[in-house]
Scaffold this motif. Structure first.
Motif, PDB file in Angstrom:
ATOM      1  N   ILE A  29       0.823  -1.203   0.000  1.00 55.84           N
ATOM      2  CA  ILE A  29       0.000   0.000   0.000  1.00 55.84           C
ATOM      3  C   ILE A  29       0.861   1.259   0.000  1.00 55.84           C
ATOM      4  O   ILE A  29       2.009   1.239   0.443  1.00 55.84           O
ATOM      5  CB  ILE A  29      -0.931   0.053   1.240  1.00 55.84           C
ATOM      6  CG1 ILE A  29      -0.105   0.037   2.539  1.00 55.84           C
ATOM      7  CG2 ILE A  29      -1.945  -1.080   1.219  1.00 55.84           C
ATOM      8  CD1 ILE A  29      -0.919   0.344   3.779  1.00 55.84           C
ATOM      9  N   ASN A  30       0.289   2.341  -0.518  1.00 55.95           N
ATOM     10  CA  ASN A  30       0.855   3.670  -0.303  1.00 55.95           C
ATOM     11  C   ASN A  30       0.297   4.259   0.986  1.00 55.95           C
ATOM     12  O   ASN A  30       0.996   4.885   1.759  1.00 55.95           O
ATOM     13  CB  ASN A  30       0.508   4.604  -1.469  1.00 55.95           C
ATOM     14  CG  ASN A  30       1.440   4.384  -2.643  1.00 55.95           C
ATOM     15  OD1 ASN A  30       2.449   3.695  -2.523  1.00 55.95           O
ATOM     16  ND2 ASN A  30       1.092   4.942  -3.787  1.00 55.95           N
ATOM     17  N   ARG A  50      -0.275   6.758   6.290  1.00 50.92           N
ATOM     18  CA  ARG A  50       0.661   6.418   5.226  1.00 50.92           C
ATOM     19  C   ARG A  50       1.438   5.154   5.587  1.00 50.92           C
ATOM     20  O   ARG A  50       1.535   4.777   6.754  1.00 50.92           O
ATOM     21  CB  ARG A  50       1.603   7.591   4.969  1.00 50.92           C
ATOM     22  CG  ARG A  50       0.878   8.777   4.361  1.00 50.92           C
ATOM     23  CD  ARG A  50       1.793   9.925   4.007  1.00 50.92           C
ATOM     24  NE  ARG A  50       1.103  10.888   3.154  1.00 50.92           N
ATOM     25  CZ  ARG A  50       0.232  11.794   3.596  1.00 50.92           C
ATOM     26  NH1 ARG A  50      -0.060  11.857   4.872  1.00 50.92           N
ATOM     27  NH2 ARG A  50      -0.347  12.614   2.760  1.00 50.92           N
ATOM     28  N   SER A  51       2.019   4.540   4.605  1.00 49.39           N
ATOM     29  CA  SER A  51       2.684   3.253   4.823  1.00 49.39           C
ATOM     30  C   SER A  51       3.893   3.364   5.744  1.00 49.39           C
ATOM     31  O   SER A  51       4.310   2.380   6.348  1.00 49.39           O
ATOM     32  CB  SER A  51       3.109   2.637   3.481  1.00 49.39           C
ATOM     33  OG  SER A  51       3.983   3.504   2.797  1.00 49.39           O
ATOM     34  N   ASN A  52       4.449   4.568   5.871  1.00 50.22           N
ATOM     35  CA  ASN A  52       5.606   4.735   6.754  1.00 50.22           C
ATOM     36  C   ASN A  52       5.200   5.241   8.146  1.00 50.22           C
ATOM     37  O   ASN A  52       6.053   5.575   8.963  1.00 50.22           O
ATOM     38  CB  ASN A  52       6.630   5.686   6.137  1.00 50.22           C
ATOM     39  CG  ASN A  52       6.072   7.072   5.894  1.00 50.22           C
ATOM     40  OD1 ASN A  52       4.885   7.308   6.081  1.00 50.22           O
ATOM     41  ND2 ASN A  52       6.928   7.989   5.471  1.00 50.22           N
ATOM     42  N   GLU A  53       3.913   5.292   8.404  1.00 54.53           N
ATOM     43  CA  GLU A  53       3.421   5.694   9.720  1.00 54.53           C
ATOM     44  C   GLU A  53       2.912   4.473  10.478  1.00 54.53           C
ATOM     45  O   GLU A  53       2.447   3.500   9.863  1.00 54.53           O
ATOM     46  CB  GLU A  53       2.296   6.731   9.580  1.00 54.53           C
ATOM     47  CG  GLU A  53       2.762   8.029   8.937  1.00 54.53           C
ATOM     48  CD  GLU A  53       1.630   9.021   8.710  1.00 54.53           C
ATOM     49  OE1 GLU A  53       0.571   8.593   8.173  1.00 54.53           O
ATOM     50  OE2 GLU A  53       1.797  10.200   9.060  1.00 54.53           O
ATOM     51  N   LEU A  61     -10.602   9.215  17.429  1.00 60.80           N
ATOM     52  CA  LEU A  61     -10.160   8.121  16.562  1.00 60.80           C
ATOM     53  C   LEU A  61      -8.667   7.883  16.710  1.00 60.80           C
ATOM     54  O   LEU A  61      -7.879   8.827  16.782  1.00 60.80           O
ATOM     55  CB  LEU A  61     -10.461   8.447  15.097  1.00 60.80           C
ATOM     56  CG  LEU A  61     -11.892   8.811  14.735  1.00 60.80           C
ATOM     57  CD1 LEU A  61     -11.986   9.090  13.230  1.00 60.80           C
ATOM     58  CD2 LEU A  61     -12.853   7.714  15.134  1.00 60.80           C
ATOM     59  N   ARG A  62      -8.321   6.595  16.731  1.00 62.05           N
ATOM     60  CA  ARG A  62      -6.904   6.220  16.720  1.00 62.05           C
ATOM     61  C   ARG A  62      -6.747   5.092  15.714  1.00 62.05           C
ATOM     62  O   ARG A  62      -7.456   4.090  15.778  1.00 62.05           O
ATOM     63  CB  ARG A  62      -6.449   5.771  18.103  1.00 62.05           C
ATOM     64  CG  ARG A  62      -5.050   5.175  18.151  1.00 62.05           C
ATOM     65  CD  ARG A  62      -4.664   4.796  19.570  1.00 62.05           C
ATOM     66  NE  ARG A  62      -3.478   3.954  19.581  1.00 62.05           N
ATOM     67  CZ  ARG A  62      -3.477   2.656  19.886  1.00 62.05           C
ATOM     68  NH1 ARG A  62      -4.599   2.051  20.214  1.00 62.05           N
ATOM     69  NH2 ARG A  62      -2.353   1.971  19.888  1.00 62.05           N
ATOM     70  N   VAL A  63      -5.843   5.261  14.794  1.00 63.43           N
ATOM     71  CA  VAL A  63      -5.578   4.240  13.777  1.00 63.43           C
ATOM     72  C   VAL A  63      -4.146   3.762  13.926  1.00 63.43           C
ATOM     73  O   VAL A  63      -3.238   4.561  14.122  1.00 63.43           O
ATOM     74  CB  VAL A  63      -5.808   4.796  12.361  1.00 63.43           C
ATOM     75  CG1 VAL A  63      -5.238   3.863  11.308  1.00 63.43           C
ATOM     76  CG2 VAL A  63      -7.286   5.011  12.120  1.00 63.43           C
ATOM     77  N   THR A  64      -3.976   2.456  13.832  1.00 66.69           N
ATOM     78  CA  THR A  64      -2.630   1.882  13.803  1.00 66.69           C
ATOM     79  C   THR A  64      -2.450   1.123  12.502  1.00 66.69           C
ATOM     80  O   THR A  64      -3.419   0.679  11.873  1.00 66.69           O
ATOM     81  CB  THR A  64      -2.401   0.928  14.985  1.00 66.69           C
ATOM     82  OG1 THR A  64      -3.333  -0.150  14.905  1.00 66.69           O
ATOM     83  CG2 THR A  64      -2.569   1.650  16.312  1.00 66.69           C
ATOM     84  N   LEU A  65      -1.214   0.999  12.101  1.00 62.35           N
ATOM     85  CA  LEU A  65      -0.878   0.283  10.876  1.00 62.35           C
ATOM     86  C   LEU A  65       0.345  -0.581  11.128  1.00 62.35           C
ATOM     87  O   LEU A  65       1.353  -0.096  11.647  1.00 62.35           O
ATOM     88  CB  LEU A  65      -0.596   1.266   9.736  1.00 62.35           C
ATOM     89  CG  LEU A  65      -0.201   0.656   8.390  1.00 62.35           C
ATOM     90  CD1 LEU A  65      -1.344  -0.151   7.800  1.00 62.35           C
ATOM     91  CD2 LEU A  65       0.240   1.748   7.416  1.00 62.35           C
ATOM     92  N   SER A  72      -4.455  -3.190   9.913  1.00 64.77           N
ATOM     93  CA  SER A  72      -4.697  -1.883  10.512  1.00 64.77           C
ATOM     94  C   SER A  72      -5.857  -2.017  11.484  1.00 64.77           C
ATOM     95  O   SER A  72      -6.700  -2.908  11.345  1.00 64.77           O
ATOM     96  CB  SER A  72      -5.050  -0.861   9.428  1.00 64.77           C
ATOM     97  OG  SER A  72      -5.438   0.383   9.993  1.00 64.77           O
ATOM     98  N   SER A  73      -5.897  -1.140  12.456  1.00 69.74           N
ATOM     99  CA  SER A  73      -7.046  -1.124  13.358  1.00 69.74           C
ATOM    100  C   SER A  73      -7.514   0.308  13.565  1.00 69.74           C
ATOM    101  O   SER A  73      -6.727   1.251  13.511  1.00 69.74           O
ATOM    102  CB  SER A  73      -6.690  -1.753  14.703  1.00 69.74           C
ATOM    103  OG  SER A  73      -5.742  -0.948  15.377  1.00 69.74           O
TER     104      SER A  73
END
Lengths: 110, 113
Positions: A29-30, A50-53, A61-65, A72-73
């Motif tokens: 992914i990008n 982003r893929s580097n984050e 909201l909290r997003v993890t990758l 991702s969550s």
């Protein structure tokens, strides 16, 4: 075909509780984006990571990758009845288009 | 400012009829996307424009589907000889230049009887 898979398919919680939704994908992914869709309406963009984050916050909201696990969550804290909606993760690759999963139906009981 | 608008919001067509769905993107947005969303499913990509150039039409399900954006602004998705399986919500999205979020319109719900 849809390459983003979310789980659970449906989630029902009490107002004030936290909601955690997960998304997995298969190719590189990008960036990965989360959208919300209220019944019968268009999609609203929530957050882009982003893929580097590894983690991103926006309000409640909290997003993890985790690119090593291709997952991702999305965490919604202190949920409200107004958060009731369908939530989609969408993978954006090199070709600009978004590839969506089937979505998660969140119900927040007042 | 104004968001993405689509018209009509609802369309009922008899099988075999042609339909045209319109999308007005956010002013100045270079990229425009069309998606098809079946009931209970996530949106699926149909086609993508950058300005007036159609850069990707790999998601169009058949040659009955045609999209255009002649002046790099408004776009029209045309479906010829509609079939029942074309019944879905058709979503349009626009995006500013770069790998940013897409802004979606309310969609056109097409029902083919």
């Amino acid at each position: 075909s849809q390459q983003g898979e979310e789980d659970p398919q449906a989630l029902s919680i009490q107002e004030g509780e936290n909601a955690t939704m997960n998304c997995s994908y298969k190719t590189s992914i990008n960036n990965l984006q989360w959208y919300r869709q209220n019944s019968g309406r268009g999609l609203v963009h929530l957050i882009l990571i982003r893929s580097n984050e590894r983690e991103k916050h926006s309000g409640r909201l909290r997003v993890t990758l985790d690119t090593s696990k291709k997952s991702s969550s999305l965490l919604i804290t202190a949920s409200r009845a107004a958060d009731t909606a369908s939530y989609f993760c969408a993978r954006s690759g090199a070709n600009s288009k978004l590839t969506f999963g089937k979505g998660i139906t969140l119900s927040v009981r007042p | 400012g104004a968001g993405v608008s689509q018209s009509p919001r609802y369309k009922v067509a008899k099988r075999g009829q042609d339909v045209a769905l319109r999308c007005d993107p956010i002013s100045g947005h270079v990229s425009l996307f069309w998606y098809q969303q079946a009931l209970g499913q996530g949106p699926e990509f149909l086609t993508y424009f950058q300005n007036e150039a159609q850069l990707d039409k790999s998601g169009l399900p058949s040659d009955r589907f045609f999209a255009e954006r002649p002046e790099g602004s408004v776009s029209t998705l045309k479906i010829q000889r509609t079939q029942q399986e074309d019944s879905a919500v058709y979503l349009c999205a626009s995006r500013a230049r770069g790998p940013y979020e897409q802004y979606f319109g309310p969609g056109t719900r097409l029902t083919v009887t």
